[in-house]
Motif scaffolding. Structure first.
Motif, PDB file in Angstrom:
ATOM      1  N   ARG A 213      37.365  24.042  15.742  1.00 30.42           N
ATOM      2  CA  ARG A 213      36.054  24.528  15.333  1.00 30.42           C
ATOM      3  C   ARG A 213      35.036  24.214  16.413  1.00 30.42           C
ATOM      4  NH1 ARG A 213      35.188  22.465   9.227  1.00 30.42           N
ATOM      5  NH2 ARG A 213      33.256  23.620   9.543  1.00 30.42           N
ATOM      6  N   SER A 214      33.961  24.982  16.423  1.00 35.32           N
ATOM      7  CA  SER A 214      32.897  24.761  17.390  1.00 35.32           C
ATOM      8  C   SER A 214      32.169  23.457  17.078  1.00 35.32           C
ATOM      9  CB  SER A 214      31.916  25.931  17.369  1.00 35.32           C
ATOM     10  OG  SER A 214      32.566  27.138  17.735  1.00 35.32           O
ATOM     11  N   THR A 215      31.596  22.876  18.120  1.00 35.61           N
ATOM     12  CA  THR A 215      30.966  21.564  17.993  1.00 35.61           C
ATOM     13  C   THR A 215      29.849  21.556  16.963  1.00 35.61           C
ATOM     14  OG1 THR A 215      31.480  21.142  20.322  1.00 35.61           O
ATOM     15  CG2 THR A 215      29.834  19.726  19.299  1.00 35.61           C
ATOM     16  N   LEU A 216      28.992  22.560  17.003  1.00 36.93           N
ATOM     17  CA  LEU A 216      27.805  22.559  16.137  1.00 36.93           C
ATOM     18  C   LEU A 216      28.140  22.436  14.659  1.00 36.93           C
ATOM     19  CD1 LEU A 216      24.669  22.813  16.214  1.00 36.93           C
ATOM     20  CD2 LEU A 216      24.981  25.268  15.883  1.00 36.93           C
ATOM     21  N   PRO A 217      29.069  23.222  14.092  1.00 33.99           N
ATOM     22  CA  PRO A 217      29.388  23.041  12.677  1.00 33.99           C
ATOM     23  C   PRO A 217      30.382  21.912  12.413  1.00 33.99           C
ATOM     24  CG  PRO A 217      30.556  24.948  13.512  1.00 33.99           C
ATOM     25  CD  PRO A 217      29.696  24.456  14.640  1.00 33.99           C
ATOM     26  N   PHE A 218      31.193  21.554  13.417  1.00 38.00           N
ATOM     27  CA  PHE A 218      32.245  20.563  13.177  1.00 38.00           C
ATOM     28  C   PHE A 218      31.689  19.146  13.092  1.00 38.00           C
ATOM     29  CE2 PHE A 218      36.094  18.211  14.996  1.00 38.00           C
ATOM     30  CZ  PHE A 218      36.746  18.160  13.771  1.00 38.00           C
ATOM     31  N   VAL A 219      30.771  18.807  13.961  1.00 34.17           N
ATOM     32  CA  VAL A 219      30.277  17.421  14.020  1.00 34.17           C
ATOM     33  C   VAL A 219      29.682  16.954  12.692  1.00 34.17           C
ATOM     34  CG1 VAL A 219      28.547  15.909  15.069  1.00 34.17           C
ATOM     35  CG2 VAL A 219      29.995  17.336  16.509  1.00 34.17           C
ATOM     36  N   PRO A 220      28.749  17.689  12.063  1.00 33.00           N
ATOM     37  CA  PRO A 220      28.178  17.157  10.820  1.00 33.00           C
ATOM     38  C   PRO A 220      29.187  17.038   9.682  1.00 33.00           C
ATOM     39  CG  PRO A 220      27.356  19.370  11.250  1.00 33.00           C
ATOM     40  CD  PRO A 220      28.074  18.931  12.482  1.00 33.00           C
ATOM     41  N   VAL A 221      30.212  17.906   9.680  1.00 30.73           N
ATOM     42  CA  VAL A 221      31.248  17.786   8.648  1.00 30.73           C
ATOM     43  C   VAL A 221      32.023  16.484   8.835  1.00 30.73           C
ATOM     44  CG1 VAL A 221      33.351  18.824   7.732  1.00 30.73           C
ATOM     45  CG2 VAL A 221      31.447  20.283   8.367  1.00 30.73           C
ATOM     46  N   VAL A 222      32.345  16.148  10.084  1.00 28.85           N
ATOM     47  CA  VAL A 222      33.050  14.890  10.356  1.00 28.85           C
ATOM     48  C   VAL A 222      32.146  13.701  10.053  1.00 28.85           C
ATOM     49  CG1 VAL A 222      34.213  13.517  12.128  1.00 28.85           C
ATOM     50  CG2 VAL A 222      34.530  15.986  12.065  1.00 28.85           C
ATOM     51  N   VAL A 223      30.864  13.812  10.388  1.00 29.08           N
ATOM     52  CA  VAL A 223      29.908  12.741  10.076  1.00 29.08           C
ATOM     53  C   VAL A 223      29.883  12.475   8.581  1.00 29.08           C
ATOM     54  CG1 VAL A 223      27.446  12.152  10.032  1.00 29.08           C
ATOM     55  CG2 VAL A 223      28.469  13.078  12.118  1.00 29.08           C
ATOM     56  N   ASP A 224      29.826  13.529   7.790  1.00 27.46           N
ATOM     57  CA  ASP A 224      29.808  13.361   6.332  1.00 27.46           C
ATOM     58  C   ASP A 224      31.096  12.707   5.837  1.00 27.46           C
ATOM     59  OD1 ASP A 224      27.328  14.529   6.276  1.00 27.46           O
ATOM     60  OD2 ASP A 224      28.040  16.491   5.577  1.00 27.46           O
ATOM     61  N   LEU A 225      32.220  13.108   6.399  1.00 22.60           N
ATOM     62  CA  LEU A 225      33.509  12.546   5.996  1.00 22.60           C
ATOM     63  C   LEU A 225      33.619  11.079   6.395  1.00 22.60           C
ATOM     64  CD1 LEU A 225      36.473  13.011   4.955  1.00 22.60           C
ATOM     65  CD2 LEU A 225      37.053  13.521   7.341  1.00 22.60           C
ATOM     66  N   ALA A 226      33.109  10.734   7.567  1.00 16.51           N
ATOM     67  CA  ALA A 226      33.320   9.402   8.126  1.00 16.51           C
ATOM     68  C   ALA A 226      32.492   8.323   7.455  1.00 16.51           C
ATOM     69  CB  ALA A 226      33.032   9.422   9.626  1.00 16.51           C
ATOM     70  N   GLY A 227      31.397   8.676   6.808  1.00 20.17           N
ATOM     71  CA  GLY A 227      30.579   7.675   6.143  1.00 20.17           C
ATOM     72  C   GLY A 227      29.977   6.691   7.130  1.00 20.17           C
ATOM     73  N   ASP A 228      30.340   5.414   7.007  1.00 21.63           N
ATOM     74  CA  ASP A 228      29.773   4.376   7.870  1.00 21.63           C
ATOM     75  C   ASP A 228      30.462   4.281   9.232  1.00 21.63           C
ATOM     76  OD1 ASP A 228      27.924   3.647   5.941  1.00 21.63           O
ATOM     77  OD2 ASP A 228      29.241   2.137   5.047  1.00 21.63           O
ATOM     78  N   VAL A 229      31.514   5.034   9.440  1.00 19.42           N
ATOM     79  CA  VAL A 229      32.214   5.005  10.732  1.00 19.42           C
ATOM     80  C   VAL A 229      31.461   5.904  11.711  1.00 19.42           C
ATOM     81  CG1 VAL A 229      34.348   5.590  11.938  1.00 19.42           C
ATOM     82  CG2 VAL A 229      34.441   4.546   9.669  1.00 19.42           C
ATOM     83  N   PRO A 230      31.022   5.367  12.843  1.00 20.39           N
ATOM     84  CA  PRO A 230      30.271   6.186  13.798  1.00 20.39           C
ATOM     85  C   PRO A 230      31.109   7.331  14.341  1.00 20.39           C
ATOM     86  CG  PRO A 230      30.059   3.842  14.320  1.00 20.39           C
ATOM     87  CD  PRO A 230      31.139   3.963  13.281  1.00 20.39           C
ATOM     88  N   VAL A 231      30.431   8.440  14.609  1.00 22.57           N
ATOM     89  CA  VAL A 231      31.075   9.631  15.166  1.00 22.57           C
ATOM     90  C   VAL A 231      30.421   9.962  16.498  1.00 22.57           C
ATOM     91  CG1 VAL A 231      31.492  12.107  14.849  1.00 22.57           C
ATOM     92  CG2 VAL A 231      31.678  10.535  12.893  1.00 22.57           C
ATOM     93  N   LEU A 232      31.243  10.186  17.501  1.00 21.57           N
ATOM     94  CA  LEU A 232      30.786  10.727  18.774  1.00 21.57           C
ATOM     95  C   LEU A 232      31.099  12.213  18.797  1.00 21.57           C
ATOM     96  CD1 LEU A 232      32.237   8.003  21.184  1.00 21.57           C
ATOM     97  CD2 LEU A 232      29.910   8.122  20.265  1.00 21.57           C
TER      98      LEU A 232
END
Length: 310
Positions: free
Chosen positions: A150-169
């Motif tokens: 997936r493209s970065t723009l839509p993929f990053v916030p979905v992973v952020v939501d999934l990760a919770g307190d785990v930081p996402v780069l």
């Protein structure tokens, strides 16, 4: 001047800028320069080759700042992880494969585990394995990544939501401060950059590669497995690679013998030019240590402009 995030606080670095552990080009000098600049330098160890580690790690280990080593999960066994830990790595990044068989060794050594993910299933597996940080890589990234990602723009916030307190780069198509600002606004705790750091004085790349990157455009890049097949590379089928244009992409050929002959005769370069869609934004050759600060200054300026426009 700095941008404090969960990532910077966790790793004790000044800036949320991470060097992608690009195999063959992210050597000790480049990783050390990024770390000295206040980011996190990651050595591109690939399969954990002992000779590579013996040559490059002493350069990095003496930088006096946090640093780490990146490994290709599909290409290693647990001995490779032990080797980098024995060399003093306190951060290990695993990419392209299941991190679970190796996570225990990283955790037992008290080191941080960064795991790159290209889809939500990989993200879930990484969290289950105990990843301390996720890298959400979009398909705009140069080099290898998911063929159906997936493209970065839509993929990053979905992973952020999934990760919770785990930081996402965030990774993929980020090549200047505006890109860093954008992914911070999406909820990422930092950015991992590869192509931009290829065009630095410290990168272990042939001048021909550097020149191609500086002249390249995002429209010139293509994601394919064709060059891996022609090179006889062992990369898993699911991971394609984004490169600048190449004669074998244009012709459709995957003839390994002819490819080797063309490399030997100089008809084609020894390696494809791995480059992401953000290659247009690379204005010139930079010193990696200075580049870290420039990226952060650009991000702060972009965030300030965005705030004033609201």
């Amino acid at each position: 001047m700095g941008l404090s995030t969960r990532f910077t606080r966790m790793f004790g670095v000044q800036h949320p800028i991470v060097l992608a552990p690009m195999g063959g080009s992210a050597g000790g000098a480049l990783a050390a320069a990024v770390s000295r600049g206040g980011g996190l330098g990651l050595l591109g160890s690939g399969d954990g080759d002992p000779a590579w580690l013996d040559r490059e790690l002493p350069v990095l280990a003496g930088c006096g700042r946090p640093w780490g080593v990146g490994l290709l999960t599909w290409a290693i066994d647990v001995n490779a992880v032990h080797r980098v830990l024995e060399h003093g790595a306190r951060t290990v990044m695993l990419s392209f494969g299941d991190p679970a068989p190796f996570a225990g060794a990283v955790k037992a050594a008290g080191a941080r585990l960064i795991t790159q993910v290209t889809d939500l299933d990989e993200a879930k597996r990484a969290l289950d394995a105990g990843a301390d940080v996720l890298v959400a890589q979009g398909t705009e990234a140069g080099g290898h990544g998911a063929g159906k990602g997936r493209s970065t723009l839509p993929f990053v916030p979905v992973v952020v939501d999934l990760a919770g307190d785990v930081p996402v780069l965030a990774a993929g198509g980020i090549a200047d401060g505006r890109g860093v600002a954008a992914v911070l606004a999406l909820g990422a705790a930092g950015a991992l950059l590869g192509t931009r750091f290829q065009a630095t004085a410290e990168a272990l790349v042939d001048p021909v590669i550097t020149a191609a990157i500086l002249a390249g455009r995002g429209d010139d890049t293509e994601r394919s497995r064709r060059l891996d097949v022609a090179r006889g590379s062992a990369w898993p089928d699911r991971y394609t690679a984004r490169t600048l244009g190449h004669p074998y992409l244009a012709s459709g050929s995957t003839d390994r013998g002819q490819y080797q002959r063309d490399v030997a005769s100089g008809v084609i370069p020894p390696l494809p030019v791995w480059a992401g869609e953000g290659v247009d934004l690379i204005g010139g050759l930079a010193a990696a240590e200075d580049l870290v600060g420039e990226l952060v200054a650009g991000a702060l300026a972009a965030l300030d402009r965005a705030g004033r426009h609201q």
